[in-house]
Motif scaffolding. Structure first.
Motif, mmCIF file in Angstrom:
data_model
loop_
_atom_site.group_PDB
_atom_site.id
_atom_site.type_symbol
_atom_site.label_atom_id
_atom_site.label_comp_id
_atom_site.label_asym_id
_atom_site.label_seq_id
_atom_site.Cartn_x
_atom_site.Cartn_y
_atom_site.Cartn_z
ATOM 1 N N ASP A 122 -3.097 -4.497 6.347
ATOM 2 C CA ASP A 122 -3.189 -2.934 6.550
ATOM 3 C C ASP A 122 -4.728 -2.498 5.995
ATOM 4 N N PHE A 125 -5.429 0.036 3.148
ATOM 5 C CA PHE A 125 -5.566 -0.071 1.878
ATOM 6 C C PHE A 125 -6.831 -0.152 1.169
ATOM 7 N N ASP A 126 -6.557 0.368 -0.089
ATOM 8 C CA ASP A 126 -7.835 0.582 -0.731
ATOM 9 C C ASP A 126 -7.652 0.173 -2.039
ATOM 10 N N ARG A 129 -8.116 2.563 -5.438
ATOM 11 C CA ARG A 129 -7.336 3.456 -5.593
ATOM 12 C C ARG A 129 -6.219 2.917 -6.165
ATOM 13 N N ALA A 209 -2.206 -0.430 -7.022
ATOM 14 C CA ALA A 209 -3.026 0.076 -5.776
ATOM 15 C C ALA A 209 -1.817 0.034 -4.563
ATOM 16 N N TRP A 210 -0.963 -1.077 -4.350
ATOM 17 C CA TRP A 210 -0.167 -1.166 -3.242
ATOM 18 C C TRP A 210 0.926 -0.068 -3.514
ATOM 19 N N HIS A 213 -0.263 3.276 -2.436
ATOM 20 C CA HIS A 213 -0.649 3.235 -1.043
ATOM 21 C C HIS A 213 0.926 3.558 -0.324
ATOM 22 N N ASN A 214 1.706 3.338 -0.949
ATOM 23 C CA ASN A 214 3.298 3.231 -0.418
ATOM 24 C C ASN A 214 4.055 4.366 -0.820
#
Length: 344
Positions: A122, A125-126, A129, A209-210, A213-214
């Motif tokens: 993706d 995705f950062d 963060r 972070a994932w 992101h979700n």
């Protein structure tokens, strides 16, 4: 200019055991942008080799992940060198919980696509963060909150021998499989405190972070992982929430955190948390084996491997040529653990 080891493992091990000084085992990681990982790798190798550092280090465009053994008298010089690298200045170094310094006998630095293979494609995705850090005291406090879900982001063989009290296991063989599975397992709990942990912090930081992101809102990760947590909790006199042994990826294969033995020998079922690799070179399966079974099976995972290991070296080599090595060698899958001996 030599940038790789050229000495046999046997000689290196003999040299290590003959050293007159004490070594210490350290680990660290840092997500950062490295423009030229290959050039960085070569420079790093030259400096660490000069300091007699051994270990396993991965370098990628996203950062560095390292586990090393170094002479205790070189520690300050080692710190000075790391501090000369801007993104490693004042980096936290995790000191091993149980350690005789003999964790590595050679320096290996490899360039990889990522320091933690995650399967994420993706573009939005950062990694920067990420969730909030928790120190040992904050972790214990949040762990006592009924609205907290503690998530273990390590592999099954790590979780099996030791984990945090009440921690959720994400039952996958690889980190790339765990990330989507964790999102699925925690579906509907977006408003709860999600606390993630791993061995030294590198996996749970990316996992936090994932999760953000979700769509998860309150995500935390344990600073420095189990290694740093254990040392900090003991130094501060805090109750330890970890039970059992912490699996580590070096010759020790584990650090004793508590006296609890929560796993069993894969062959006879007796309480045991000692990992070993099958002595049969064509298998080398990672599994748990007690002393009695180690003697019975000659350090192998099955009758088949024991019988194969007993053959002359030339015959063993012929057998290995005809076996699907890629499917067996160092295979740590949940489905590969030995079946217990029903005659015991």
């Amino acid at each position: 200019m030599i940038l790789h080891n050229r000495v046999s493992a046997q000689v290196l091990k003999e040299r290590l055991m003959a050293e007159p000084f004490r070594r210490i085992t350290l680990s660290w990681y840092q997500y950062a942008h490295i423009e030229d990982p290959s050039a960085f790798r070569d420079t790093l190798y030259q400096h660490l080799d000069a300091l007699q550092v051994f270990g396993r280090i991965y370098v990628a465009k996203e950062g560095i992940n390292a586990q090393v053994s170094l002479p205790e008298h070189q520690l300050e010089a080692f710190r000075r060198y790391l501090n000369s690298i801007p993104f490693l200045k004042n980096i936290r170094l995790n000191t091993a919980v149980e350690d005789n310094g003999k964790s590595f006998w050679v320096l290996k630095i490899k360039v990889r696509d990522k320091i933690v293979a995650d399967g994420i494609s993706d573009p939005g995705f950062d990694i920067t963060r990420k969730g909030k850090y928790l120190d040992a005291e904050a972790f214990n406090r949040l762990a006592a909150d009924p609205d907290t879900v503690i998530v273990d982001m390590r592999n099954h063989y790590e979780y099996e021998v030791g984990h945090m009290e009440g921690a959720l296991e994400v039952p996958a063989d690889t980190f790339r499989e765990q990330l989507p599975m964790a999102v699925e397992l925690l579906k509907g709990q977006q408003d709860k405190n999600i606390v993630m942990y791993c061995t030294g912090g590198i996996r749970c930081e990316k996992a936090s972070a994932w999760m953000l992101h979700n769509g998860f809102k309150h995500v935390y990760h344990l600073e420095g992982g189990i290694i740093h947590y254990t040392r900090s909790a003991r130094e501060q006199g805090l109750p330890l929430k970890f039970r059992g042994k912490n699996f580590v990826f070096d010759e020790r294969m584990g650090e004793r955190v508590s006296d609890d033995i929560i796993s069993r020998c894969h062959q006879c079922g007796k309480p045991c948390d000692t990992h070993t690799n099958c002595r049969n070179e064509g298998c080398h399966l990672l599994f748990i084996q007690c002393g009695e079974c180690a003697e019975k099976y000659n350090g192998c995972c099955s009758d088949t491997c024991r019988d194969s290991y007993a053959l002359p070296s030339a015959e063993r080599q012929l057998l290995r040529k005809g076996s699907p090595a890629k499917a067996r060698f160092f295979n740590k899958s949940r489905n590969r653990v030995p079946q217990r001996d029903k005659n015991r």
